[in-house]
Scaffold this motif. Structure first.
Motif, mmCIF file in Angstrom:
data_model
loop_
_atom_site.group_PDB
_atom_site.id
_atom_site.type_symbol
_atom_site.label_atom_id
_atom_site.label_comp_id
_atom_site.label_asym_id
_atom_site.label_seq_id
_atom_site.Cartn_x
_atom_site.Cartn_y
_atom_site.Cartn_z
ATOM 1 N N SER A 110 -8.600 -3.205 0.792
ATOM 2 C CA SER A 110 -7.235 -3.066 1.087
ATOM 3 C C SER A 110 -6.662 -2.511 -0.143
ATOM 4 O O SER A 110 -7.256 -2.333 -1.169
ATOM 5 C CB SER A 110 -6.802 -4.553 1.413
ATOM 6 O OG SER A 110 -5.363 -4.459 1.600
ATOM 7 N N SER A 111 -5.316 -2.296 0.048
ATOM 8 C CA SER A 111 -4.271 -1.789 -1.249
ATOM 9 C C SER A 111 -2.947 -1.945 -0.819
ATOM 10 O O SER A 111 -2.446 -2.523 0.372
ATOM 11 C CB SER A 111 -4.628 -0.121 -1.226
ATOM 12 O OG SER A 111 -4.050 0.625 -0.286
ATOM 13 N N ASP A 112 -2.336 -1.873 -2.102
ATOM 14 C CA ASP A 112 -0.898 -2.170 -2.036
ATOM 15 C C ASP A 112 -0.226 -1.242 -0.961
ATOM 16 O O ASP A 112 1.036 -1.321 -0.627
ATOM 17 C CB ASP A 112 -0.134 -2.166 -3.526
ATOM 18 C CG ASP A 112 -0.728 -3.392 -4.184
ATOM 19 O OD1 ASP A 112 -0.717 -4.490 -3.663
ATOM 20 O OD2 ASP A 112 -0.688 -3.151 -5.460
ATOM 21 N N ALA A 113 -0.870 -0.107 -0.830
ATOM 22 C CA ALA A 113 0.077 0.964 0.003
ATOM 23 C C ALA A 113 0.127 0.694 1.372
ATOM 24 O O ALA A 113 0.769 0.980 2.369
ATOM 25 C CB ALA A 113 -1.188 2.302 -0.068
ATOM 26 N N LYS A 114 -0.539 -0.579 1.922
ATOM 27 C CA LYS A 114 -0.373 -1.280 2.920
ATOM 28 C C LYS A 114 -0.425 -0.146 4.141
ATOM 29 O O LYS A 114 0.455 -0.012 5.044
ATOM 30 C CB LYS A 114 0.969 -2.067 3.022
ATOM 31 C CG LYS A 114 1.106 -2.940 2.025
ATOM 32 C CD LYS A 114 2.381 -3.888 2.067
ATOM 33 C CE LYS A 114 2.594 -4.812 0.985
ATOM 34 N NZ LYS A 114 1.498 -5.552 0.900
ATOM 35 N N LEU A 115 -1.490 0.649 4.428
ATOM 36 C CA LEU A 115 -1.683 1.649 5.204
ATOM 37 C C LEU A 115 -1.470 1.254 6.682
ATOM 38 O O LEU A 115 -1.182 1.982 7.632
ATOM 39 C CB LEU A 115 -3.019 2.237 5.146
ATOM 40 C CG LEU A 115 -3.399 3.076 3.817
ATOM 41 C CD1 LEU A 115 -4.499 3.670 3.817
ATOM 42 C CD2 LEU A 115 -2.214 4.195 3.661
#
Length: 337
Positions: free
Chosen positions: A206-211
Motif C-alpha cells: 500500500s502507499s500514501d498515494a491511496k491509489l
C-alpha cells in the motif's frame, strides 16, 4: 539568624519527608514519567491456537462511514466460535479513543468474548489515541487493567513469547527500544516463536498515494525495526513473526527469515492494494478477515479467514495459509553458541 534557622530546619524536613514517603503518605520526589512495562503469562498447553487481527473501529453502528458494522459483528462472532486461547489486536480498536461511546460499543459487541473468558491482548493504534491522549489512554486501560498502564509489554504463552509495542513511540530507541533489545537478547531457550505486534507495518504494498481510495506507506521507524529483526534472526533459535495493521487489507511478506503479516481487515473500510510482483500473497480483492494462528511444537500454521457478506449472509473462505517452522539447523546452531 534566619539563615541559621533554615540550615537546622532543612535536615528535619528531609527526614520527615523520607519517613512519610516510605509510609506511602506523600511523594517527596517528582513522579517519574518513565514508561513501565509488564510481563504477562497465560497458562496454555501446546498445541493451542489464537487469533490476530485489527482495525475494527468500534463505533456507532449507525455510522457506516467509519467502518462496516455488519462485517465487524460477523468477525467477532466467528472469532468467538473458533474458541481461541486468546486474541491479539493490531490496533485501531475503536474509531476515536477519546470517545466513551465508541468504547461502549466495544463493550457491547465483544461481550461474547468475555462471556467465554477469552483474553484480549491489544496494541495501540493511532485511532485509539485520537483526541486528548490522557482521556484516550484512560478509556483504553480501563478495558485492559492487566496492562497496568503499560503501553508496551510482553506475554508468555507456552512455547511462544509475544512482544507488544506502541508504534506511536520509537520502537528501536529510548525506553521502549531498550526494553525490546533486552527482551530479544534474553529469549528463553524453550521459546519456539517470538511474535511482535504493533500497529504500523514495516512492509506494505500500500502507499500514501491511496491509489484505490486508501493506503499507507511503511514508515522509517518500522523499516528500521525490520532491519534489526532481520539482523538478529539468523542468530536466534526462535522464529520471529510480526503482526501489524493500519492498512485495511491483508498482506504477507517474507524478508530475512522473518514473516510479516498485515492484518487490518477487522471492519474499517477495506480497500484493494496494488501488490508488488514479489509479494507472496496476490489479491485484487478487499479482504475483511482475521488470522487463525495454530501453534504446535517447533511449528505453526497461520490461516487468513476471509468473510464476505452476500445479502447479509457471511460467506467464509481461506485464501491464504502458511506454515512456519523452527529449522533443525537453527536449533543446533543456537545450541552450539
Amino acid at each position: 539568624m534566619m539563615s541559621s534557622h533554615r540550615r537546622s530546619f532543612t535536615p528535619v524536613v528531609l527526614l520527615l519527608c523520607l519517613a512519610l514517603a516510605q509510609l506511602g503518605l506523600i511523594g517527596c520526589t517528582r513522579k517519574s514519567t518513565a514508561q513501565t512495562s509488564v510481563d504477562l503469562q497465560l497458562k496454555v498447553s501446546v498445541p493451542f491456537r489464537f487469533v490476530a487481527y485489527g482495525d475494527t473501529r468500534f463505533h456507532d453502528p449507525k455510522d457506516t462511514e467509519a467502518a462496516n458494522p455488519p462485517v465487524r459483528v460477523a468477525l467477532v462472532q466467528a472469532i468467538a466460535a473458533a474458541n481461541p486461547a486468546f486474541i491479539c489486536f493490531t490496533g485501531d480498536i475503536v474509531y476515536n479513543g477519546y470517545d466513551a461511546n465508541d468504547w461502549k460499543v466495544w463493550d457491547s459487541e465483544t461481550s461474547i468474548w468475555r462471556d467465554k473468558n477469552i483474553p484480549v491482548y491489544p496494541s495501540l493504534g493511532n485511532h485509539d489515541l485520537h483526541g486528548d491522549e490522557k482521556i484516550a489512554l484512560g478509556n483504553y486501560f480501563q478495558r485492559f487493567p492487566d496492562l497496568k498502564n503499560s503501553r508496551y509489554y510482553s506475554m508468555r504463552a507456552a512455547n511462544t513469547l509475544t512482544l507488544v509495542l506502541d508504534s506511536s513511540l520509537d520502537e528501536t530507541s529510548g525506553p521502549q527500544g531498550q526494553w525490546l533489545a533486552n527482551k530479544l537478547d534474553n529469549i528463553p531457550a524453550d521459546v519456539d516463536f517470538v511474535f511482535l505486534m504493533f500497529h504500523h507495518p514495516p512492509y506494505t504494498s500500500s502507499s500514501d498515494a491511496k491509489l484505490f481510495g486508501g493506503g499507507h506507506s511503511a514508515r522509517a521507524g518500522e523499516q528500521h525495526l525490520a532491519m534489526m529483526l532481520e539482523e538478529r534472526q539468523p542468530h536466534a533459535r526462535a522464529r520471529f513473526v510480526v503482526f501489524s495493521g493500519h492498512v485495511h487489507n491483508y498482506e504477507r511478506h517474507e524478508h530475512g527469515g522473518v514473516t510479516y503479516f498485515v492484518s487490518g481487515g477487522g471492519a474499517a473500510h477495506a480497500y484493494p492494494i496494488s501488490r508488488a510482483p514479489d509479494d507472496p500473497y496476490q489479491s485484487k480483492e478487499i479482504n475483511y478477515h482475521y488470522l487463525l494462528v495454530e501453534v504446535d511444537h517447533q511449528q505453526l500454521k497461520i490461516t487468513m479467514n476471509r468473510v464476505e457478506l452476500n445479502n447479509g449472509k457471511a460467506v467464509w473462505t481461506q485464501p491464504d495459509s502458511v506454515k512456519i517452522a523452527v529449522p533443525a539447523s537453527a536449533s543446533v546452531a543456537a545450541a552450539a553458541q
